[in-house]
Each structure stands twice: as structure tokens, then as C-alpha cells.
Design a protein around this motif. Sequence first.
Motif, mmCIF file in Angstrom:
data_model
loop_
_atom_site.group_PDB
_atom_site.id
_atom_site.type_symbol
_atom_site.label_atom_id
_atom_site.label_comp_id
_atom_site.label_asym_id
_atom_site.label_seq_id
_atom_site.Cartn_x
_atom_site.Cartn_y
_atom_site.Cartn_z
ATOM 1 N N ASP A 337 0.348 -10.802 -5.055
ATOM 2 C CA ASP A 337 -0.781 -11.241 -4.357
ATOM 3 C C ASP A 337 -0.954 -10.380 -3.099
ATOM 4 O O ASP A 337 -2.024 -10.200 -2.654
ATOM 5 N N TYR A 338 0.072 -10.181 -2.445
ATOM 6 C CA TYR A 338 0.001 -9.541 -1.148
ATOM 7 C C TYR A 338 0.607 -8.158 -1.031
ATOM 8 O O TYR A 338 0.914 -7.640 0.027
ATOM 9 N N ASP A 340 -0.573 -5.227 -0.854
ATOM 10 C CA ASP A 340 -1.344 -4.466 0.001
ATOM 11 C C ASP A 340 -0.923 -4.826 1.319
ATOM 12 O O ASP A 340 -1.048 -3.893 2.249
ATOM 13 N N LYS A 341 -0.565 -5.818 1.551
ATOM 14 C CA LYS A 341 -0.270 -6.480 2.966
ATOM 15 C C LYS A 341 1.220 -6.287 3.371
ATOM 16 O O LYS A 341 1.755 -6.405 4.486
ATOM 17 N N LEU A 342 2.171 -5.563 2.341
ATOM 18 C CA LEU A 342 3.587 -5.748 2.634
ATOM 19 C C LEU A 342 3.825 -4.002 2.778
ATOM 20 O O LEU A 342 3.261 -3.423 1.727
ATOM 21 N N ASP A 343 4.705 -3.824 3.559
ATOM 22 C CA ASP A 343 5.440 -2.322 3.613
ATOM 23 C C ASP A 343 6.288 -2.011 2.941
ATOM 24 O O ASP A 343 6.972 -3.368 2.110
ATOM 25 N N LYS A 347 8.716 -5.455 1.053
ATOM 26 C CA LYS A 347 9.016 -5.692 -0.407
ATOM 27 C C LYS A 347 10.356 -5.662 -0.724
ATOM 28 O O LYS A 347 10.784 -6.218 -1.500
#
Lengths: 532, 150
Positions: A337-338, A340-343, A347
Motif C-alpha cells: 500500500d505504501y 510509492d512512499k518508500l524508497d 523496501k
Amino acid sequence: MLSSNNLALRHMIWLIAGLALLFVVFWQLPALYTVPGLAKYLPLHMFAETFSIVVAVLVFGIAWNAYAVERPGNLVILACALLAVALIDFAHMLSFAGMPEFITPGSAEKAINLWLSARLLTALALLAVALRPWQPLSDPRSRYGLLAGGVAIAALVSWAGIVHPQAWPRTFIEGQGLTPFKIGAEYAIIAILLFPAVHFYRQAKQQQTFDAASLFAATAITILSELCFTLYSDVADIFNLLGHLFKIVAYIFIYRAVFVASVRAPFQLLDAELTENRRMTGELGMYREHLEALVAERTAQLEAANQELEAFSYSVSHDLRTPLRAIDGFSGILLEDYADKLDEEGKRLLNVVRDNTARMGQLIDDILKFSRAGRLELNFSGIDMEALARSVYEELRLAENELTVEIEPLPAATGDRAMMRQVFVNLLSNAIKFTRAKPDARIKVGSMSGEHEVIYYVRDNGAGFDMQYVGKLFGVFQRLHGVTEFEGTGIGLAIVKRIVTRHGGRVWAEGRVGEGATVYFALPTQVELNPA
Amino acid sequence: MDDAVKEVEILLVEDNPTDAELAIRALKKSNLANKLVWVKDGAEALDFIFASGVYSGRRVESGPKVILLDLRLPKVDGMEVLRRVKGDERTRTIPVVVLTSSKEDRDVAESYKLGVNSFISKPVEFDAFAKTVSELGLYWLLVNRPPVAK
């Protein structure tokens, strides 16, 4: 048994003293006649003699019939002698002055001769019993010889005394009284009796093997009896009667000694043994019950411990997995879900979390497997090891594509099928895993026979291991490679070791770095009925 | 509330909110979570299935199409719920899928003895878990033919 020997001895002494006193009293008194006249005395004499003969024969009867090979021979000697004495006394009784003709006419001297013979025989018998050690006959058959001898002596003496009374030395002169010979003979008899008397007295104080006190009393009273017979002036006077009475008392004491030794003592011994036996049986019964109770208690404790372990395993398998799933799941949700918010680093970090949770799940499964390998009951049956190895190979082959496993003919074994299967699974999986990197992977399952055991092995030509770490190979969670080289938790061989040990066997391994490894496990050929 | 409970397809009986959340998420992904009811313990499950207590407004015959049942539940145990469902004429035909963390053999044996339709051990890894749950849902709601309605 003869526990109150000293007390008995004291009683004897009192009795003997009493009788001696009686003797002295009559000695000092003027001549006494219990019954006036010989004719009236005869029945009394007959009664006395008959009574003593009966006692003597009783003594013989008991001692002879109670004879056993391990019983002392002294009693037999006494018995045979007393039988002979009884026979001679019988002849003496019939030869008494005033009795009807018994082959030859009755006379005082005829009676005295036989009397002396009988008394001498008694004294010699008591001496022999005192001299001989109190032990069994060296030859049990010699008792027949003793009996024959005794009867022969009795017959001989009786014949000599009855048929040829004139051949004997003079013992009594009517009007004068006893001859010196007669008196001398009596003293000689007393002298012979002195040694046994002292001996039996000493024995009575020292030991309890036989009733020495009674024999002492018998001997002492016989001496008293003989003293009486040195003093009488008339065959019908009080001393004669007293002498006969003393003789009866002496016989009764011999009877007592023989009865106790032949009848009462053995029974007392038997009683004591029976009581001891009963006591020991009782104790044994108690121990057995106690043992059974102890075993039941221990079994109950063991079952309780096992059940606790079951519950623990159940709890582990349930409760530890759930949070693991949550950790894994929610980090997965985070990634999804996130995203796109994690580099990349974020990850990567989350994946590390997830990898470790997976590993932890694996570890939990392995611990449970290991615990089960040690805990579960083994069901023993015959196992076709070759078929089992092949079946496991087939199963594993489905996961791997190219695999050559050579399975030699394997001898059958006795064990728990499921557990043995686990052994093959672990060993073959290991072999497969460690040969994955090798182009020409070769795995071989074989066997060889050993002393009282059959040795099976799984050999591969894979990564192998350094022999200096061979001790760690079978440890729990011990690995010789990092998890990046080869996957696994290091529980496989530990489980194999546990299973094989429970079957009474052993495991070991050989290896060479880069060349391969062989894991051996041996199973005993003789399988116990109750496996660990 | 009335509509939803009338046409419920999946009854999820799960006491652990995390597991429940993961399960619902997986089913949502496969579009199977629309008519899903989640109860948190065995007593509530029985109330729902047999239309008693809080759920007395329901009709038993309109029971869920499938019950996803965890075994370790507070109040009333999962095994007991299974026994009740399979023991009652009206609810016996409802497929019950036990979804539990336990891998114990005796749980498997006992469940099948009581007539469970399927026994699944929850995988530890989420991906596997999610896959299993959605496969489950797809199978029992779409692939499998339900019993003929009365």
C-alpha cells in the motif's frame, strides 16, 4: 532353643543337691525298711525296674527313629547302649532273689551281676558320649552296627549271668553283706562316671548345641544311685529302693536330653525358620508392593510430564505462529500500500523483516519436529529399507528435476517406519542440497554389516565439510555454512541423530571439503522389546 | 444491517484481529468480501448461525454460504461450533473450512470426524496466507456448487 541352659543347670543342681541330701539323711538314719520282707519288696522292685526299662526303650525308640544323617551320632550311641541296658535290666529283674526260676534259680548275686553289668554299660556309654565330639556319624550305616553290637552285648551278658552265674566273682554273702569286689566295682563305675559328669557340666555352661545340663543331671544322679548301692546291707532295704529310684530319675534325664535333641530342638529350629520365612515373605511382599506403587507413581509422573510437553508443543505451534503472521503480513501490506512512499532502502529493510519472520517460522517448525522425534512413541515393525529409500527419493525427485541417486540393495531393519522415513528424508535432502552446485552430482545409498549392527550410509560428492568440525555436525541448529550458501536451520542431522539413538543405534559422518560427505547410521540387529 | 446479514456469504470466525484483517484484505482483493460477516468468538458465531441473541432477527435458512472457522476461540471453542453446525439438520449442509494456526494431527483428525469440509493450516508468510485465503474464497463461493436450496 536351649536358651535357658544356665537356668536349667541351676535347677539341675538344686535337684541333685536335694537328692543328695535325701541320700545323706537316709545314710545317717538307722536301717530302714519301706516294706518288711522280701516278698513284699519284689513287686516294688519289679515296678521300679519295669518303669526304668520302659524309659530306656523309649529313649532308644526316639533316638533311633529320629535319626537323620546330619544329626549327631552321640545320640545313637546312647540309644543303642540304653537298649542293651534295658535288656540286661530285664534279665536282672527276672533274676532277683525271690523271683520264680528264670532258666536258673534267682539269687541275689545273679541279680547283682547283671545289675553291675548294666551299670557298667551305662557308665561306658555316658563316657563315650562325653568323649566323642557332638557331630554326625562318619558312616550313617554304622548305627546298625551299634545296634547289633548293643543287642549282642546284652545277649552275651545275659547269657553269662543267667546260665553261668557261678563263673562271676562273689558280690554278696548272705549274713555278711557286700564283698569288697562288689563295692570296688561300684566305685569303679562311679569313677568312670566322674569324667562325663564334669564334662557335661562344663558343656552346659559353655554351649547350647545339646542339652548338656540334662546329661549332667543324669550322670550325677547315676553316681548317687551307685553310691546307694555301695551302702545297702539287705537287698530289700531303703538304699536298694532309693538306688532304683535314682536310676529312674537319671533315665528320665537321659530321655529328656534325647527327646529335646531329637524332637523338640528340631521342631523349634523349624519353627524359628518358618517364622523367619514368614517375616521375609512379608517383607518381600511389602517391598514388591512398594516397588509397584513407586513404578505407578513414576509412570504417572512421566505421563504428566509428557502431557505437559504435548500442551507446550501445541501452544508453541499455535501461539508463536500467529504474531509471526501478523509481522509478516503487515510489513507486506506496508510494502504494497505504501510502495510509492518508500524508497529502495525502505523496501529492502521491510524485506529483511519479512525474511526473518519466515526464517523464524521455519525454526519453530524445526523445533517442533525435533521435539516430536524425541517424544512420540515408537511403533516398531519390519522395514524394507530399500523400498523406503526409493520412496523418499521419488518424493524428493518431484521437486528436483535432474537427480541421479543410486540405491543399493539394503537389508531390512526393525524400527518405527515414520521415523526412519524422516531419517532418509533429512539425509537425502541434505545430499541433494549440498550437490546442487556440482555439475555431476552423485548420491549413493548403501549399507554394510558390522558387529551386531547393520550400517546404512548416504554418500554425496557435494560440498563436503571439514573433519575438524565433525563434532558440531549433529548439534541442534549447528551449521557449517552460512544461510546464503545453503538454506536450512541446522536441525536435519540433529533429528536424524535423535531418531537413530532412540532405536539403539549410532550416527557418524566423514567428509572432505569440496569432495563430498558420507553420513552413516547403524541400527542394532538385536532389537530390544522396549525401545527408549 | 438487515440486508447485509440476510445475504451473508462468508462468516469469518476469528478472534485475532490481525489475522482477521489479513484475511479480509485478501478476500477483498478477490472481490469476495462484500457479503462477509466477522465474529470474534464462538458464542457470537453460534448466535449468528442459529439466529439467537443479538442476531435473533436472522433466519437460520439464510445461513452463510461458507464458514471460515478458527479453532482457538474464546467463550465457545471452534471445535464446539463445528460440532453444533454439523449436528443440526438446518445447518449441516453449510460448508465449514477450518482455518487455523495449528498443525496438530489430532486437530485435523477431530475436525474431520465432526464432518469438516476442509482443513487449512494458516501459513506463516503473509503472501502464502493471502493466496490461500483468496483461493479458498474463490473455490467455495464460485467453483464449488452449493447444496440445492430448500
